[in-house]
Scaffold this motif. Structure first.
Motif, PDB file in Angstrom:
ATOM      1  N   GLU A 117       0.828  -1.203   0.000  1.00 31.29           N
ATOM      2  CA  GLU A 117       0.000   0.000   0.000  1.00 31.29           C
ATOM      3  C   GLU A 117       0.867   1.259   0.000  1.00 31.29           C
ATOM      4  O   GLU A 117       0.533   2.255  -0.646  1.00 31.29           O
ATOM      5  N   ILE A 118       1.984   1.222   0.721  1.00 33.61           N
ATOM      6  CA  ILE A 118       2.904   2.368   0.739  1.00 33.61           C
ATOM      7  C   ILE A 118       3.539   2.556  -0.636  1.00 33.61           C
ATOM      8  O   ILE A 118       3.697   3.672  -1.120  1.00 33.61           O
ATOM      9  N   LEU A 119       3.876   1.450  -1.280  1.00 31.05           N
ATOM     10  CA  LEU A 119       4.561   1.525  -2.570  1.00 31.05           C
ATOM     11  C   LEU A 119       3.633   1.899  -3.716  1.00 31.05           C
ATOM     12  O   LEU A 119       4.014   2.666  -4.606  1.00 31.05           O
ATOM     13  N   ALA A 120       2.427   1.347  -3.705  1.00 31.47           N
ATOM     14  CA  ALA A 120       1.559   1.509  -4.888  1.00 31.47           C
ATOM     15  C   ALA A 120       0.084   1.659  -4.555  1.00 31.47           C
ATOM     16  O   ALA A 120      -0.769   1.329  -5.385  1.00 31.47           O
ATOM     17  N   GLY A 121      -0.242   2.127  -3.359  1.00 31.31           N
ATOM     18  CA  GLY A 121      -1.630   2.373  -3.015  1.00 31.31           C
ATOM     19  C   GLY A 121      -2.450   1.104  -2.866  1.00 31.31           C
ATOM     20  O   GLY A 121      -1.908   0.018  -2.622  1.00 31.31           O
ATOM     21  N   PRO A 122      -3.770   1.196  -3.023  1.00 30.08           N
ATOM     22  CA  PRO A 122      -4.653   0.039  -2.842  1.00 30.08           C
ATOM     23  C   PRO A 122      -4.311  -1.143  -3.742  1.00 30.08           C
ATOM     24  O   PRO A 122      -4.428  -2.295  -3.328  1.00 30.08           O
ATOM     25  N   ILE A 123      -3.871  -0.867  -4.974  1.00 29.06           N
ATOM     26  CA  ILE A 123      -3.518  -1.964  -5.881  1.00 29.06           C
ATOM     27  C   ILE A 123      -2.311  -2.728  -5.340  1.00 29.06           C
ATOM     28  O   ILE A 123      -2.289  -3.961  -5.325  1.00 29.06           O
ATOM     29  N   GLY A 124      -1.305  -1.999  -4.884  1.00 30.01           N
ATOM     30  CA  GLY A 124      -0.136  -2.640  -4.299  1.00 30.01           C
ATOM     31  C   GLY A 124      -0.491  -3.465  -3.081  1.00 30.01           C
ATOM     32  O   GLY A 124       0.051  -4.555  -2.871  1.00 30.01           O
ATOM     33  N   ARG A 125      -1.409  -2.945  -2.263  1.00 29.09           N
ATOM     34  CA  ARG A 125      -1.846  -3.688  -1.081  1.00 29.09           C
ATOM     35  C   ARG A 125      -2.481  -5.011  -1.464  1.00 29.09           C
ATOM     36  O   ARG A 125      -2.170  -6.062  -0.879  1.00 29.09           O
ATOM     37  N   GLU A 126      -3.371  -4.988  -2.443  1.00 25.10           N
ATOM     38  CA  GLU A 126      -4.076  -6.219  -2.820  1.00 25.10           C
ATOM     39  C   GLU A 126      -3.127  -7.217  -3.483  1.00 25.10           C
ATOM     40  O   GLU A 126      -3.196  -8.420  -3.208  1.00 25.10           O
ATOM     41  N   GLY A 181      13.931  -9.401  -4.756  1.00 24.21           N
ATOM     42  CA  GLY A 181      13.550  -8.239  -5.553  1.00 24.21           C
ATOM     43  C   GLY A 181      12.838  -7.126  -4.819  1.00 24.21           C
ATOM     44  O   GLY A 181      13.122  -5.937  -5.043  1.00 24.21           O
ATOM     45  N   ILE A 182      11.907  -7.450  -3.916  1.00 24.56           N
ATOM     46  CA  ILE A 182      11.098  -6.415  -3.266  1.00 24.56           C
ATOM     47  C   ILE A 182      11.949  -5.485  -2.416  1.00 24.56           C
ATOM     48  O   ILE A 182      11.649  -4.292  -2.276  1.00 24.56           O
ATOM     49  N   SER A 183      13.054  -5.994  -1.857  1.00 28.87           N
ATOM     50  CA  SER A 183      13.910  -5.144  -1.024  1.00 28.87           C
ATOM     51  C   SER A 183      14.585  -4.057  -1.861  1.00 28.87           C
ATOM     52  O   SER A 183      14.852  -2.953  -1.363  1.00 28.87           O
ATOM     53  N   GLY A 184      14.892  -4.370  -3.108  1.00 29.55           N
ATOM     54  CA  GLY A 184      15.433  -3.344  -3.996  1.00 29.55           C
ATOM     55  C   GLY A 184      14.433  -2.220  -4.208  1.00 29.55           C
ATOM     56  O   GLY A 184      14.784  -1.029  -4.207  1.00 29.55           O
ATOM     57  N   ILE A 185      13.169  -2.581  -4.363  1.00 30.05           N
ATOM     58  CA  ILE A 185      12.113  -1.570  -4.513  1.00 30.05           C
ATOM     59  C   ILE A 185      11.982  -0.749  -3.235  1.00 30.05           C
ATOM     60  O   ILE A 185      11.806   0.480  -3.278  1.00 30.05           O
ATOM     61  N   PHE A 186      12.083  -1.416  -2.075  1.00 30.53           N
ATOM     62  CA  PHE A 186      12.046  -0.702  -0.795  1.00 30.53           C
ATOM     63  C   PHE A 186      13.170   0.338  -0.726  1.00 30.53           C
ATOM     64  O   PHE A 186      12.967   1.459  -0.259  1.00 30.53           O
ATOM     65  N   TRP A 187      14.369  -0.055  -1.177  1.00 35.37           N
ATOM     66  CA  TRP A 187      15.506   0.867  -1.084  1.00 35.37           C
ATOM     67  C   TRP A 187      15.251   2.123  -1.915  1.00 35.37           C
ATOM     68  O   TRP A 187      15.515   3.241  -1.468  1.00 35.37           O
ATOM     69  N   PHE A 188      14.741   1.941  -3.121  1.00 36.32           N
ATOM     70  CA  PHE A 188      14.466   3.099  -3.967  1.00 36.32           C
ATOM     71  C   PHE A 188      13.374   3.971  -3.369  1.00 36.32           C
ATOM     72  O   PHE A 188      13.387   5.191  -3.522  1.00 36.32           O
ATOM     73  N   HIS A 189      12.422   3.355  -2.656  1.00 38.86           N
ATOM     74  CA  HIS A 189      11.378   4.148  -2.010  1.00 38.86           C
ATOM     75  C   HIS A 189      11.951   4.957  -0.842  1.00 38.86           C
ATOM     76  O   HIS A 189      11.569   6.115  -0.640  1.00 38.86           O
ATOM     77  N   LEU A 190      12.862   4.365  -0.081  1.00 41.94           N
ATOM     78  CA  LEU A 190      13.435   5.038   1.083  1.00 41.94           C
ATOM     79  C   LEU A 190      14.480   6.085   0.717  1.00 41.94           C
ATOM     80  O   LEU A 190      14.784   6.970   1.520  1.00 41.94           O
TER      81      LEU A 190
END
Length: 466
Positions: free
Chosen positions: A122-131, A395-404
């Protein structure tokens, strides 16, 4: 280095007392740190208290969840790719898994309200990311539960020499796991995790002693010339051995001091990497090309039965941990709305307990069905590793890093440039593992059915290793 010392985390731990312009919050907006935004709220008056684990209990849970089934496929992976490649893969993937696990800890401290991958999505991509991430986590963990039911079936069939219908053994394994999943907090299960770890260590020790006494049974390959599909299927087995990251958010959420997560992570990664190397090298060195999976099947009949008997606690308890995390995600989703949780989460209400029990029953029912419909151990691990572990572990941790990390900070110094390149590579790595691993696993499954190597669904045939 303490998690709380990371600059992005320190920013996340400050309470925001005034509004900031939308311009400054488009990429790095932080939820206030406080009970109103903690998933379990203020527990001072709660009947059920969740945030009670110290770091070593979290480490015990992580060890039990990660090492249990992963270690059983390591020797056969060595047999497929060769000794040198096996060692390099175990160490290399272990180091990367440590980095990605650390990043998950940073993300959790940055956003204290995150309890699971759905919240992160949800933090990364809103409701779609959450689902999307929520559904993926549930499916992944139900499949892991299914692999535990399947391994329990194999264990019971091996111990009893197929004395009863294998469907019955699968049902018994699922029912035992269901009963042990019912407690609502991870703190109690953490004590079972210690028994689980002792169980798997004892079982593999017996296996290693057994193969050592039997002597060398076949040649050992330093390297291997394999087709891509065969080789990468072995790689997915090693990836699965590090696939505990999917539960990290939930573990941290129930720790007394989330900033101590790094201690638990380092303990996990040192222990599992060391164990994988020892078991992989020793068992493969003695059994060679005759290595089978699960690893406990590499000894004579008597030791095989003893090993599986001793390993039963870890087969069950590790499954319970995954089932509990999966159930907790669904439970939290039902009873938490916009930062405010229902009283049913922290009280012994009929609604709360009936909902929790119903979720647990549904998870283990699906796990039983999966174990019966997909009765092949390594290929099952390969499929779920390719689709899910490739992202949740890497992979998801790489996305987390770019978000942070704001875009303006990614190329400022040579150190930041290296980090940007590294985490970009992690994302690419996750995508490659998913595509290549799925290709290899599906090919293996098709070949197995073509040659008649798999039993039919819901069969009473003996599936044990005799």
């Amino acid at each position: 280095m303490s998690l709380s010392r990371h600059p992005s985390v320190e920013a996340g731990l400050k309470t925001i007392h005034h509004e900031k312009s939308e311009k400054h919050h488009t990429h790095t907006e932080v939820q206030p740190h406080g009970n109103a935004f903690d998933v379990y709220g203020d527990e001072d008056e709660a009947e059920i208290k969740y945030r009670t684990m110290v770091w070593w209990k979290a480490a015990a849970l992580m060890l039990a969840e990660t090492v249990s089934l992963g270690i059983l496929s390591i020797p056969s992976a060595f047999a497929s790719v060769g000794m040198v490649a096996g060692i390099i893969l175990v160490i290399g993937l272990g180091v990367i898994a440590t980095a990605t696990g650390y990043l998950i800890g940073l993300f959790k401290l940055r956003y204290p309200h995150v309890h699971n991958m759905a919240d992160a999505g949800e933090i990364l991509a809103g409701p779609i990311g959450r689902e999307v991430l929520g559904a993926a986590q549930v499916v992944f963990m139900v499949f892991i539960c299914g692999s535990h039911v399947l391994t329990g079936l194999i264990a019971f069939d091996t111990i009893t020499a197929g004395a009863s219908c294998s469907v019955l053994w699968a049902a018994i394994a699922a029912i035992i796991c269901l009963v042990l999943t019912i407690p609502r907090t991870l703190n109690g299960i953490s004590y079972l995790s210690v028994a689980s770890f002792i169980s798997i260590i004892s079982a593999v020790m017996i296996t290693m002693i057994g193969v050592g006494v039997a002597g060398h049974q076949g040649g050992v390959k330093v390297t291997a010339n394999l087709k891509f599909g065969t080789g990468f299927l072995a790689v997915t087995d090693i990836i699965f051995a590090y696939a505990g990251h999917v539960g990290f958010f939930t573990f941290i959420a129930e720790m007394k001091e989330p900033k101590d997560f790094a201690k638990a992570l380092y303990m996990l990664q040192i222990a599992d990497t060391t164990l994988y190397l020892i078991v992989g090298i020793v068992v493969y060195a003695f059994t060679g090309a005759a290595t089978v999976s699960p690893a406990l099947g590499n000894t004579n009949t008597l030791l095989r039965k003893i090993s599986y008997g001793i390993a039963l606690p870890t087969i069950v308890i590790a499954g319970v941990i995954n089932g509990h995390v999966c159930a907790k995600l669904i439970f939290i989703r039902i009873f938490r709305r916009k930062g405010v949780h229902s009283r049913h989460m922290t009280t012994h209400s009929w609604t709360g307990w009936l909902t929790w029990t119903g979720i647990c029953i549904a998870i283990w029912t699906f796990a039983f069905i999966i174990a019966e419909v997909i009765p092949f151990f390594n290929d099952l691990l390969g499929v779920i590793s390719a689709i899910f572990a490739s992202w949740f572990t890497y992979g998801i941790s790489g996305i987390f890093w770019f978000h942070l990390t704001p875009a303006s900070e990614r190329w400022t110094t040579w150190r930041q440039k290296l980090k940007t390149i590294f985490w970009s590579g992690i994302i690419v790595m996750g995508a490659f593992i998913m595509v290549a691993g799925l290709y290899a696993s599906v090919n293996s499954i098709v070949e197995g059915y073509r040659t008649g190597g798999f039993p039919s669904p819901f069969t009473c045939a003996d599936l044990g290793l005799q």
